[in-house]
Design an enzyme around this catalytic site. Structure first.
Site, PDB file in Angstrom:
ATOM      1  N   MET A 209     -11.912  -5.401   4.547  1.00  0.00           N
ATOM      2  CA  MET A 209     -10.805  -4.481   5.655  1.00  0.00           C
ATOM      3  C   MET A 209     -11.045  -4.997   6.708  1.00  0.00           C
ATOM      4  SD  MET A 209      -9.969  -1.967   3.675  1.00  0.00           S
ATOM      5  CE  MET A 209      -9.617  -0.956   4.828  1.00  0.00           C
TER       6      MET A 209
ATOM      7  N   MET B 202      -8.153   8.217  -0.781  1.00  0.00           N
ATOM      8  CA  MET B 202      -9.372   8.954   1.040  1.00  0.00           C
ATOM      9  C   MET B 202     -10.211  10.633   0.123  1.00  0.00           C
ATOM     10  SD  MET B 202      -7.688   7.709   3.725  1.00  0.00           S
ATOM     11  CE  MET B 202      -7.028   6.116   3.372  1.00  0.00           C
TER      12      MET B 202
ATOM     13  N   ASP C 217      -6.489  -6.233   3.785  1.00  0.00           N
ATOM     14  CA  ASP C 217      -6.057  -4.263   3.736  1.00  0.00           C
ATOM     15  C   ASP C 217      -6.018  -4.128   5.376  1.00  0.00           C
ATOM     16  OD1 ASP C 217      -5.097  -2.667   3.387  1.00  0.00           O
ATOM     17  OD2 ASP C 217      -7.060  -1.752   2.273  1.00  0.00           O
ATOM     18  N   GLY C 218      -5.272  -3.892   5.817  1.00  0.00           N
ATOM     19  CA  GLY C 218      -4.908  -3.039   7.180  1.00  0.00           C
ATOM     20  C   GLY C 218      -4.089  -3.905   8.438  1.00  0.00           C
TER      21      GLY C 218
ATOM     22  N   GLY D  53       0.760  -1.884   4.134  1.00  0.00           N
ATOM     23  CA  GLY D  53       1.908  -1.073   3.961  1.00  0.00           C
ATOM     24  C   GLY D  53       3.036  -0.511   5.283  1.00  0.00           C
TER      25      GLY D  53
ATOM     26  N   HIS E 145      -0.987  -1.242  -4.038  1.00  0.00           N
ATOM     27  CA  HIS E 145      -2.546  -0.958  -3.818  1.00  0.00           C
ATOM     28  C   HIS E 145      -2.544   0.673  -3.567  1.00  0.00           C
ATOM     29  CE1 HIS E 145      -6.301  -1.792  -1.577  1.00  0.00           C
ATOM     30  NE2 HIS E 145      -5.446  -0.726  -0.732  1.00  0.00           N
TER      31      HIS E 145
ATOM     32  N   HIS F 201      -8.242   1.634  -4.449  1.00  0.00           N
ATOM     33  CA  HIS F 201      -9.163   1.351  -3.490  1.00  0.00           C
ATOM     34  C   HIS F 201      -9.857   2.470  -3.544  1.00  0.00           C
ATOM     35  CE1 HIS F 201      -9.382   0.147   1.637  1.00  0.00           C
ATOM     36  NE2 HIS F 201     -10.886   0.242   0.521  1.00  0.00           N
TER      37      HIS F 201
ATOM     38  N   ASP G 241      -4.529   4.109  -2.833  1.00  0.00           N
ATOM     39  CA  ASP G 241      -5.803   4.167  -1.749  1.00  0.00           C
ATOM     40  C   ASP G 241      -6.317   6.045  -1.962  1.00  0.00           C
ATOM     41  OD1 ASP G 241      -5.909   2.162   0.212  1.00  0.00           O
ATOM     42  OD2 ASP G 241      -4.054   1.920   0.927  1.00  0.00           O
TER      43      ASP G 241
ATOM     44  N   PHE H 242      -6.603   5.316   7.597  1.00  0.00           N
ATOM     45  CA  PHE H 242      -4.925   5.505   8.093  1.00  0.00           C
ATOM     46  C   PHE H 242      -4.436   4.417   7.832  1.00  0.00           C
ATOM     47  CE2 PHE H 242      -8.267   8.549  10.330  1.00  0.00           C
ATOM     48  CZ  PHE H 242      -7.371   9.671  10.357  1.00  0.00           C
ATOM     49  N   GLY H 243      -3.325   4.007   7.486  1.00  0.00           N
ATOM     50  CA  GLY H 243      -1.693   3.241   8.078  1.00  0.00           C
ATOM     51  C   GLY H 243      -1.559   2.980   9.504  1.00  0.00           C
TER      52      GLY H 243
ATOM     53  N   SER I 256       0.985  -1.563  -0.032  1.00  0.00           N
ATOM     54  CA  SER I 256      -0.279   0.288   0.797  1.00  0.00           C
ATOM     55  C   SER I 256       0.696   1.255   0.542  1.00  0.00           C
ATOM     56  CB  SER I 256      -0.999   0.157   1.574  1.00  0.00           C
ATOM     57  OG  SER I 256      -2.019   1.261   0.854  1.00  0.00           O
TER      58      SER I 256
HETATM   59  C1  DX5 Z   1      -6.883   2.045   4.955  1.00  0.00           C
HETATM   60  C2  DX5 Z   1      -6.470   1.367   3.672  1.00  0.00           C
HETATM   61  C3  DX5 Z   1      -4.843   0.520   4.022  1.00  0.00           C
HETATM   62  C4  DX5 Z   1      -3.517   1.159   4.585  1.00  0.00           C
HETATM   63  C5  DX5 Z   1      -2.864  -0.402   5.729  1.00  0.00           C
HETATM   64  O1  DX5 Z   1      -7.221   3.007   5.036  1.00  0.00           O
HETATM   65  O2  DX5 Z   1      -7.209   0.819   3.643  1.00  0.00           O
HETATM   66  O3  DX5 Z   1      -4.264   0.210   2.299  1.00  0.00           O
HETATM   67  O4  DX5 Z   1      -2.255   1.931   4.217  1.00  0.00           O
HETATM   68  O5  DX5 Z   1      -2.303  -0.059   5.917  1.00  0.00           O
HETATM   69  P1  DX5 Z   1      -0.621  -1.180   6.973  1.00  0.00           P
HETATM   70  O6  DX5 Z   1      -0.565  -1.893   6.358  1.00  0.00           O
HETATM   71  O7  DX5 Z   1      -0.088  -0.085   7.797  1.00  0.00           O
HETATM   72  O8  DX5 Z   1      -2.537  -1.398   7.966  1.00  0.00           O
HETATM   73 ZN    ZN Z   2      -6.403   0.208   1.515  1.00  0.00          ZN
END
Ligand code: DX5
Ligand code: ZN
Length: 215
Positions: A136, A36, A171-172, A193, A32, A65, A34, A142-143, A7
């Site tokens: 999810m 938002m 994802d997450g 990510g 990937h 995404h 993201d 947020f990552g 990500s």
């Molecule tokens: C969150 C995103 C993810 C995020 C994952 O809204 O959809 O793709 O970047 O990050 P990590 O792997 O650090 O949880």
């Molecule tokens: Zn994502």
């Protein structure tokens, strides 16, 4: 076959080309991206501009995404920018099937995303229509958040409904610490990510994730 999708939310945005090259040579299968809108989720991130720029520097498929309240109006723009897969949330305010039709009209693959509070059963008809379901395992936005363990049951439910070949993306909060359980549950497309970009050895991390090996 397990696919790994780093990500880019966790990449160093001032060195994006280097970051892409790093994860590409480390064995990634997808990128990937993201998106938002500051409304569907309380954060802003990237737009079609980044997707178009990425398309010029990588041959990896771009997995876009869309964390948008109204994704429908942006599908053409992301498709024209070079997305290969576009996923939309079950919880968005547009008709998901209409989104799929629009994505497919561009010759692209489509997916449905389930946020942590959304149960798969009610969405089986859309899951069946999609090329992929994204589960999810954190609240989107947020990552760097912690993996929600209940996501594993959700993956199992979707896997037993769809059969072995279907793509289930997670994802997450994915890391080499929890990858074994995630793959055992039935996920086969892995988004990570911070787990990849903060790794001192991304190649080894990706290899471990593909093998479902706890590191
Ligand atoms: C969150 C995103 C993810 C995020 C994952 O809204 O959809 O793709 O970047 O990050 P990590 O792997 O650090 O949880
Ligand atoms: Zn994502």
């Amino acid at each position: 076959m397990i696919q790994i999708a780093p990500s880019l939310l966790a990449a160093d945005i001032l060195h994006m080309a280097d970051e892409v090259r790093k994860v590409e040579t480390a064995g990634s299968d997808l990128l990937h991206v993201d998106i938002m809108d500051g409304h569907f989720v309380p954060n802003l991130s990237f737009g079609p501009h980044l997707v178009a720029a990425l398309k010029k520097i990588t041959t990896l498929p771009l997995d876009v995404h869309l964390m948008l309240t109204n994704p429908l109006q942006y599908i053409d723009s992301f498709a024209q920018s070079g997305a290969d897969i576009i996923t939309v949330h079950a919880e968005c305010q547009d008709d998901v099937e209409t989104c799929f039709d629009k994505i497919r009209a561009h010759g692209l693959r489509c997916g449905i995303v389930l946020s942590p509070d959304t149960q798969p059963e009610a969405y089986f008809p859309l899951i069946d229509k999609a090329d992929m379901t994204l589960v999810m395992s954190v609240y989107p936005g947020f990552g760097g958040q912690s993996f929600i363990p209940e996501s594993l049951e959700k993956i199992k439910t979707i896997r037993s409904h769809t059969g072995a070949d279907y793509q289930i993306e997670i994802d997450g909060g994915v890391s080499t610490q929890n990858i074994e359980r995630i793959i055992a549950a039935g996920a086969n497309v892995i988004v990570a990510g911070s787990g990849i970009f903060q790794s001192v050895d991304p190649r080894k991390t990706i290899e471990q994730m593909k093998q479902g090996r706890t590191g």
